[in-house]
Design a protein around this motif. Structure first.
Motif, short mmCIF file in Angstrom:
data_model
loop_
_atom_site.label_atom_id
_atom_site.label_comp_id
_atom_site.label_asym_id
_atom_site.label_seq_id
_atom_site.Cartn_x
_atom_site.Cartn_y
_atom_site.Cartn_z
N ASP A 195 -36.69 67.79 10.89
CA ASP A 195 -36.04 67.11 12.00
C ASP A 195 -35.16 68.13 12.74
OD1 ASP A 195 -34.61 65.61 13.77
OD2 ASP A 195 -33.66 64.32 12.28
N THR A 196 -35.51 68.43 13.98
CA THR A 196 -34.76 69.47 14.70
C THR A 196 -33.36 69.00 15.08
OG1 THR A 196 -35.74 68.79 16.80
CG2 THR A 196 -36.82 70.59 15.62
N ASN A 197 -33.08 67.70 14.95
CA ASN A 197 -31.71 67.24 15.14
C ASN A 197 -30.83 67.56 13.93
OD1 ASN A 197 -31.85 66.29 17.77
ND2 ASN A 197 -32.71 64.34 17.10
N ALA A 198 -31.43 68.17 12.92
CA ALA A 198 -30.63 68.67 11.80
C ALA A 198 -30.49 70.18 11.89
CB ALA A 198 -31.27 68.27 10.47
N LYS A 199 -30.83 70.73 13.06
CA LYS A 199 -30.70 72.19 13.25
C LYS A 199 -29.47 72.49 14.09
CE LYS A 199 -33.01 76.29 15.05
NZ LYS A 199 -34.22 76.84 15.70
N MET A 200 -28.56 73.24 13.52
CA MET A 200 -27.36 73.64 14.24
C MET A 200 -26.83 74.93 13.62
SD MET A 200 -26.80 70.95 11.98
CE MET A 200 -26.61 69.45 12.86
N MET A 201 -25.92 75.60 14.36
CA MET A 201 -25.28 76.80 13.84
C MET A 201 -23.77 76.61 13.85
SD MET A 201 -27.25 79.02 12.68
CE MET A 201 -28.92 78.41 12.42
N PRO A 202 -23.05 76.80 12.75
CA PRO A 202 -23.63 77.13 11.46
C PRO A 202 -24.49 75.97 10.95
CG PRO A 202 -21.30 76.58 11.23
CD PRO A 202 -21.59 76.63 12.68
N PRO A 203 -25.42 76.29 10.06
CA PRO A 203 -26.34 75.26 9.60
C PRO A 203 -25.67 74.28 8.63
CG PRO A 203 -26.71 77.28 8.39
CD PRO A 203 -25.68 77.60 9.43
N LEU A 204 -26.31 73.15 8.43
CA LEU A 204 -25.87 72.22 7.38
C LEU A 204 -26.00 72.94 6.05
CD1 LEU A 204 -27.70 69.04 8.71
CD2 LEU A 204 -25.24 69.52 8.83
N ARG A 205 -25.02 72.75 5.19
CA ARG A 205 -24.96 73.49 3.92
C ARG A 205 -25.19 72.55 2.75
NH1 ARG A 205 -24.96 78.86 5.68
NH2 ARG A 205 -23.32 79.21 7.20
N PRO A 206 -25.30 73.08 1.55
CA PRO A 206 -25.48 72.23 0.37
C PRO A 206 -24.23 71.38 0.07
CG PRO A 206 -26.17 74.46 -0.09
CD PRO A 206 -25.46 74.49 1.23
N GLU A 207 -24.41 70.44 -0.83
CA GLU A 207 -23.37 69.47 -1.16
C GLU A 207 -22.05 70.13 -1.61
OE1 GLU A 207 -22.96 66.42 -0.61
OE2 GLU A 207 -21.40 65.80 -2.04
N ALA A 208 -22.13 71.20 -2.37
CA ALA A 208 -20.91 71.84 -2.86
C ALA A 208 -20.06 72.34 -1.69
CB ALA A 208 -21.25 73.00 -3.80
N ASP A 209 -20.71 72.85 -0.66
CA ASP A 209 -19.99 73.30 0.52
C ASP A 209 -19.41 72.10 1.28
OD1 ASP A 209 -20.38 76.16 0.41
OD2 ASP A 209 -22.48 75.79 0.88
N ARG A 210 -20.21 71.04 1.39
CA ARG A 210 -19.72 69.84 2.08
C ARG A 210 -18.45 69.33 1.39
NH1 ARG A 210 -19.22 64.50 2.22
NH2 ARG A 210 -19.77 64.38 0.03
N ARG A 211 -18.49 69.31 0.07
CA ARG A 211 -17.31 68.82 -0.65
C ARG A 211 -16.10 69.72 -0.42
NH1 ARG A 211 -20.75 67.22 -5.03
NH2 ARG A 211 -20.30 69.19 -6.05
N ALA A 212 -16.35 71.03 -0.34
CA ALA A 212 -15.24 71.96 -0.09
C ALA A 212 -14.63 71.72 1.29
CB ALA A 212 -15.73 73.41 -0.21
N ILE A 213 -15.46 71.37 2.26
CA ILE A 213 -14.97 71.09 3.62
C ILE A 213 -14.10 69.82 3.59
CG2 ILE A 213 -15.69 70.43 5.97
CD1 ILE A 213 -16.25 73.38 5.22
N VAL A 214 -14.58 68.81 2.89
CA VAL A 214 -13.83 67.56 2.78
C VAL A 214 -12.45 67.84 2.18
CG1 VAL A 214 -13.72 65.35 1.56
CG2 VAL A 214 -15.88 66.09 2.58
N GLU A 215 -12.45 68.59 1.10
CA GLU A 215 -11.20 68.89 0.41
C GLU A 215 -10.25 69.68 1.32
OE1 GLU A 215 -11.99 70.70 -3.44
OE2 GLU A 215 -9.97 71.54 -3.38
N ALA A 216 -10.81 70.63 2.06
CA ALA A 216 -9.98 71.48 2.93
C ALA A 216 -9.43 70.69 4.11
CB ALA A 216 -10.81 72.67 3.42
#
Lengths: 435, 312
Positions: free
Chosen positions: A284-305
């Motif tokens: 799905d090209t609507n999931a293409k962006m820069m920076p790209p979507l990252r794995p769950e561990a990164d997502r959680r780090a963003i939430v925490e930050a």
């Protein structure tokens, strides 16, 4: 709704104003486009002594009244790519999403690298008369990464920050001079952190990319550049603002720098808060962006930050693209998604999932970004502009990208169901959006 | 009868062992037709098969054409040069326009990963992926499985080592999915620049030592390394690659005496495979090609049958 521009009070709403520590029922009085009072329920007289007029009342029982949202990162595409978005359509999408102030990023065609172009963006924003449009300007002429733009002239014309956006300044010497020189104007240097030697892929480099056979961009592409710029910010004492932080490693670097007093602020997007690289499966090209979507561990780090203050703001990186730019093979499709009309719903979703505290979430959309760029926005302090957003916290709705106010519809959240919706947006005391 | 849970064959990822075995069994029946003196059965008479090849190909393209013709389908071929693609038509537009002509099957080869999936969303025809970028090449995976299964009877517990540019190889991915589904244990071998650790998540073992990767292997598949990878970006030189990862008579000594040598073609003779090994007694490169036609007959038959069920 338009009759009460001069003098009115919003009564019955739950007012959440993180900058002033308010969360509870209040009456908000607006006079001449500015906040004139935030009072306990029932404390407001029906007659205004200053104006000698009766105060019109807007019944907002059951709703939340928030400071209008502030977006530090919107691509409005004008001048040059008006088929994707114009300043007017972008500003319309903004108020529909509860935003009252948006920073128009400078990577247009031509890029905003001189004062005349800054004034053009500002004027177009004023003509649209919807959300307040604040121009960003480039760091270097033509975003070429070589000669500095006239930062003083640009700031005087109205540029609120400087960024070369997706063409990050590759030469560390140029970046150092830009940071140093920016201290003259006290406006942040805003960086899309990507080492182009490590970049070049179309999604995050990891298990999903090797499975899909797509060239990946490692988190290191972002982290290497963030670390360089943090070192330069420390060297120069200038204010660095980091765009769309997406990895746990980036969060660690920023946290460490902040703890030592480096003058850095940073943002993350609603999509990095919500999605992971799993969303790319199916191409799905609507999931293409820069920076790209990252794995769950990164997502959680963003939430925490976002929750702990390492990150200062949620910023949309609203990036409209036409169907012809998106309905392509994944590696050929443009990067980026629209975001202004889903940002609040996605932020609230994180609250509903227990990932963010409500007041912190509101802060990240209002006073957090305003403080990061020293903008007169994002609070209900008496005397501040009456930029307000009313939310129906119970409203259930489905996002239909085709019906959005933006000219483009490239959203991975098309068809998503949310609860909690923007129902009215005031800019300077005037209703600029109403559901 | 339909062997495929989905209408299209976009990849081997997620296909069950039963589905793959059924495809291979069907291919054996088809190969018997191919070996007749009159190579023609009316199975797909009145069906239209479009071969949409956006990348150069000899084996795969010819193989799909032969397969369709033996089954009596009408075949149409479109290549990148000489099509509207050179005029800037998008892949989606091409798919929609072809769809308006009512093809039953579209076979697509394209340089972008996900291209077959994209086409499948814009046509009513069944789509067969003949290689999409660095994603999958499912019929290659099937023909490799067929070639090995008939030598061994079954793949369970067999060790297959795939050597070369696995990072950029659609063949390696389809083989990994297909062969492991049939019970084989797959090892990927190559230089670290072409062997990111995440590849292990495909259920394969990773190795950077050719010797260790091929010792004890029951079959070794040698992949071609594109010249553009050997210009210093991923590898210092073709020479160094050949001496570190090439398979010659000397390296052959490391293999079990009955180990098979496969190659998806085209072979870079003297780079990944010495001519003596490519043409030697353990090489099953030519049986792979014959099985390729049989497998593609089976795939066309099964997707066209599924298509007929849906639209019949």
């Amino acid at each position: 709704m338009s009759g009460h521009a001069g003098l009115f009070a919003i009564v019955g709403a739950r007012v959440i104003d993180p900058a002033n520590g308010i969360d509870g029922e209040r009456t908000v009085l607006v006079r001449d486009g500015r906040i004139a009072g935030v009072e306990s329920p029932g404390a407001l007289p029906s007659f205004d002594g200053v104006r000698g007029e009766r105060i019109e009342r807007i019944d907002a029982r059951g709703l939340w009244l928030l400071p209008g949202f502030v977006d530090l990162h919107a691509h409005l595409r004008e001048p040059g790519e008006e088929h994707k978005e114009t300043i007017a359509t972008g500003a319309k999408a903004a108020v529909a999403g509860g935003y009252t102030t948006i920073v128009a990023i400078a990577n247009t065609r031509p890029p905003i690298d001189n004062a005349a172009l800054v004034r053009f963006v500002k004027k177009k924003g004023e003509e649209a008369d919807l959300a307040r449009v604040l121009p960003a300007a480039t760091i270097t002429l033509g975003q070429k990464g070589e000669g500095l733009t006239e930062l003083v002239d640009l700031a005087e014309a109205g540029a609120v920050c400087f960024t070369d956006d997706g063409r990050p300044v590759a030469n560390a010497g140029v970046m150092r001079r830009a940071l140093e020189y920016s201290r003259l104007v006290g406006r942040p240097i805003v960086a899309h952190e990507e080492d182009l030697g490590l970049a070049g892929g179309s999604m995050h480099e990891g298990e999903v990319s090797v499975r899909l056979g797509l060239r990946g961009v490692p988190g290191a592409a972002e982290e290497v550049m963030i670390r360089r710029d943090l070192v330069l910010a420390e060297l120069t004492g200038a204010h660095l603002h980091v765009m769309h932080v997406s990895t746990a490693g980036s969060v660690r670097a920023i946290r460490e720098a902040k703890s030592r007093g480096v003058k850095v602020t940073a943002e993350a997007t609603p999509h990095h808060l919500t999605l992971t690289d799993e969303a790319v499966k199916g191409y799905d090209t609507n999931a293409k962006m820069m920076p790209p979507l990252r794995p769950e561990a990164d997502r959680r780090a963003i939430v925490e930050a976002l929750q702990d203050g390492t990150l200062d703001a949620i910023a949309t990186d609203h990036a409209p693209h036409a169907t012809v730019d998106k309905e392509l093979e994944f590696d050929k499709a443009a990067s980026g998604i629209v975001g202004l009309e889903t940002a609040f719903a996605l932020t609230l979703r994180a609250v509903q999932r227990g990932e963010l505290k409500l007041t912190r979430a509101i802060e990240l959309l209002t006073s957090g970004p305003a403080r990061a760029f020293q903008l007169d926005a994002g609070t209900l302090t008496v005397g501040a502009p009456a930029d307000l957003t009313l939310i129906d916290p119970e409203a259930r709705w489905k996002f239909d990208a085709k019906k959005s106010s933006s000219k483009s519809h490239n959203s991975p959240f098309d068809g998503w169901e949310f609860s909690g919706r923007v129902v009215r947006t005031f800019v300077g005391g005037r209703v600029r959006f109403e559901l | 009868m339909t062997a495929l849970a989905e209408r299209h064959l976009l990849g081997l990822e997620g296909l069950s062992r039963e589905a793959i075995e059924h495809l291979l069994d069907t291919a054996l029946t088809m190969r018997e037709v191919l070996r007749r003196s009159v190579k023609k059965v009316p199975t797909l008479r009145g069906k239209a098969v479009v071969n949409l090849f956006f990348e150069s190909s000899t084996r795969t393209r010819m193989s799909f054409e032969v397969a369709a013709k033996v089954l009596s389908a009408d075949t149409y071929s479109i290549s990148q040069t000489g099509s509207s693609v050179t005029k800037g038509e998008t892949l989606v537009d091409t798919a929609k326009n072809l769809d308006a002509m009512h093809p039953d099957v579209i076979v697509i080869r394209h340089a972008s990963s996900g291209a077959a999936a994209l086409v499948s969303r814009h046509t009513r025809a069944a789509v067969v992926n003949a290689g999409d970028g660095q994603h999958e090449h499912p019929t290659q995976g099937l023909l490799d499985a067929l070639t090995l299964r008939e030598r061994w009877g079954a793949l369970d517990g067999k060790r297959v080592t795939i050597v070369g540019d696995v990072l950029h190889s659609r063949v390696a991915r389809s083989d990994a999915f297909g062969l492991t589904a049939l019970g084989a244990r797959v090892t990927f071998c190559g230089p670290p620049t072409l062997l990111p650790p995440e590849l292990a998540s495909l259920g394969v073992t990773l190795a950077t030592s050719l010797r260790r990767a091929v010792e004890g292997a029951d079959a070794v598949m040698m992949l071609r390394v594109q010249n553009e990878r050997m210009d210093g970006q991923f590898l210092p030189s073709s020479r160094e690659y050949s001496r570190t990862f090439g398979l010659g008579l000397e390296q052959l000594e490391w293999l079990k005496p009955d180990a098979l040598i496969l190659h998806p073609g085209p072979v870079n003779r003297g780079v990944e495979l010495s001519p003596e090994v490519a043409d030697g007694p353990r090489s099953v490169i030519l049986p792979q090609v014959e099985n390729g036609v049989a497998v593609r007959m089976a795939v066309l038959y099964l997707v066209a049958a599924g298509h007929a069920e849906e639209h019949g």
